[in-house]
Design a protein around this motif. Structure first.
Motif, short mmCIF file in Angstrom:
data_model
loop_
_atom_site.label_atom_id
_atom_site.label_comp_id
_atom_site.label_asym_id
_atom_site.label_seq_id
_atom_site.Cartn_x
_atom_site.Cartn_y
_atom_site.Cartn_z
N TYR A 1 0.85 -1.19 0.00
CA TYR A 1 0.00 0.00 0.00
C TYR A 1 0.88 1.24 0.00
N SER A 2 0.29 2.36 -0.32
CA SER A 2 0.93 3.66 -0.12
C SER A 2 0.12 4.36 0.96
N SER A 3 0.66 5.41 1.56
CA SER A 3 -0.07 6.08 2.64
C SER A 3 0.02 7.59 2.49
N ALA A 4 -0.95 8.26 3.07
CA ALA A 4 -0.98 9.72 3.06
C ALA A 4 -1.55 10.21 4.39
N MET A 5 -0.90 11.23 4.94
CA MET A 5 -1.39 11.87 6.17
C MET A 5 -2.51 12.81 5.81
N GLY A 6 -3.48 12.92 6.70
CA GLY A 6 -4.55 13.90 6.53
C GLY A 6 -4.03 15.30 6.83
N LYS A 7 -4.68 16.30 6.32
CA LYS A 7 -4.27 17.70 6.54
C LYS A 7 -4.30 18.07 8.01
N ASP A 8 -5.14 17.38 8.80
CA ASP A 8 -5.24 17.67 10.23
C ASP A 8 -4.07 17.10 11.03
N GLY A 9 -3.26 16.23 10.42
CA GLY A 9 -2.13 15.62 11.13
C GLY A 9 -2.54 14.55 12.11
N LYS A 10 -3.85 14.29 12.22
CA LYS A 10 -4.37 13.30 13.17
C LYS A 10 -4.99 12.10 12.47
N SER A 11 -4.88 12.05 11.15
CA SER A 11 -5.47 10.94 10.41
C SER A 11 -4.54 10.54 9.28
N MET A 12 -4.72 9.32 8.83
CA MET A 12 -3.96 8.86 7.67
C MET A 12 -4.77 7.80 6.94
N THR A 13 -4.46 7.65 5.66
CA THR A 13 -5.14 6.67 4.82
C THR A 13 -4.10 5.78 4.17
N LEU A 14 -4.34 4.48 4.21
CA LEU A 14 -3.52 3.52 3.51
C LEU A 14 -4.27 3.17 2.23
N MET A 15 -3.69 3.49 1.08
CA MET A 15 -4.31 3.20 -0.21
C MET A 15 -3.72 1.89 -0.71
N LEU A 16 -4.59 0.88 -0.82
CA LEU A 16 -4.14 -0.46 -1.19
C LEU A 16 -3.86 -0.54 -2.69
N LYS A 17 -2.85 -1.32 -3.05
CA LYS A 17 -2.50 -1.48 -4.46
C LYS A 17 -3.61 -2.18 -5.24
N ARG A 18 -4.37 -3.05 -4.55
CA ARG A 18 -5.55 -3.71 -5.14
C ARG A 18 -6.51 -4.03 -3.99
N PRO A 19 -7.80 -4.21 -4.30
CA PRO A 19 -8.77 -4.53 -3.24
C PRO A 19 -8.34 -5.77 -2.46
N LEU A 20 -8.66 -5.78 -1.18
CA LEU A 20 -8.31 -6.92 -0.33
C LEU A 20 -9.17 -8.14 -0.69
N ALA A 21 -8.53 -9.29 -0.78
CA ALA A 21 -9.22 -10.56 -1.01
C ALA A 21 -9.91 -11.00 0.29
N ALA A 22 -10.84 -11.92 0.18
CA ALA A 22 -11.51 -12.45 1.37
C ALA A 22 -10.47 -13.03 2.32
N GLY A 23 -10.60 -12.71 3.60
CA GLY A 23 -9.67 -13.22 4.59
C GLY A 23 -9.65 -12.34 5.82
N THR A 24 -8.73 -12.65 6.72
CA THR A 24 -8.56 -11.90 7.96
C THR A 24 -7.27 -11.10 7.87
N TYR A 25 -7.32 -9.85 8.35
CA TYR A 25 -6.18 -8.93 8.26
C TYR A 25 -5.87 -8.33 9.62
N THR A 26 -4.60 -8.05 9.86
CA THR A 26 -4.18 -7.36 11.07
C THR A 26 -3.40 -6.12 10.66
N LEU A 27 -3.81 -4.99 11.19
CA LEU A 27 -3.09 -3.74 10.97
C LEU A 27 -2.37 -3.37 12.25
N SER A 28 -1.08 -3.12 12.15
CA SER A 28 -0.26 -2.67 13.28
C SER A 28 0.19 -1.24 13.01
N TRP A 29 0.27 -0.43 14.05
CA TRP A 29 0.75 0.93 13.90
C TRP A 29 1.57 1.32 15.12
#
Length: 127
Positions: free
Chosen positions: A80-108
């Motif tokens: 994925y690529s990522s971008a910070m929000g203008k507020d500095g308190k949010s961010m978006t991870l833009m996935l290279k392709r839609p997620l396939a069916a399954g379970t995912y874990t996001l760590s930060w």
């Protein structure tokens, strides 16, 4: 005597409360998809934090941890690529392709104004 007690008690209370107010740490306050949710086709992940983040301290990872019909599925990193929000308190991870069916874990992990690195992880499912 009672008059001199109240200013002293107020000063002591202020000393006790002041460190609490200044020791707040960065925490995740919301996400899309939400922690523990089951969602349909997903092309991005949004994160909302309790305070502005120091951009150089931000680390994220999105891993597929389970795939339907594959009991021994090894964890697989999702690009994925990522971008910070203008507020500095949010961010978006833009996935290279839609997620396939399954379970995912996001760590930060990230630091806010107090410079203490905090972090956590959450999971969600794509159907």
């Amino acid at each position: 005597m009672l008059k001199s007690f109240f200013p002293s008690a107020a000063a002591a209370l202020a000393l006790l409360v002041a460190p609490v107010a200044t020791s707040a740490h960065t925490r995740l306050v919301g996400s899309t998809p939400a922690a523990g949710s089951t969602v349909a086709k997903t092309t991005s992940v949004s994160l909302q934090f309790s305070e502005r983040l120091i951009p150089s301290t931000i680390r994220t990872s999105l891993v597929m941890t389970g795939m339907p019909g594959m009991d021994d599925h090894a964890p697989m990193k999702i690009p994925y690529s990522s971008a910070m929000g203008k507020d500095g308190k949010s961010m978006t991870l833009m996935l290279k392709r839609p997620l396939a069916a399954g379970t995912y874990t996001l760590s930060w992990s990230a630091a806010g104004a107090d410079t203490h690195r905090m972090g956590s992880e959450f999971s969600f499912t794509v159907k």
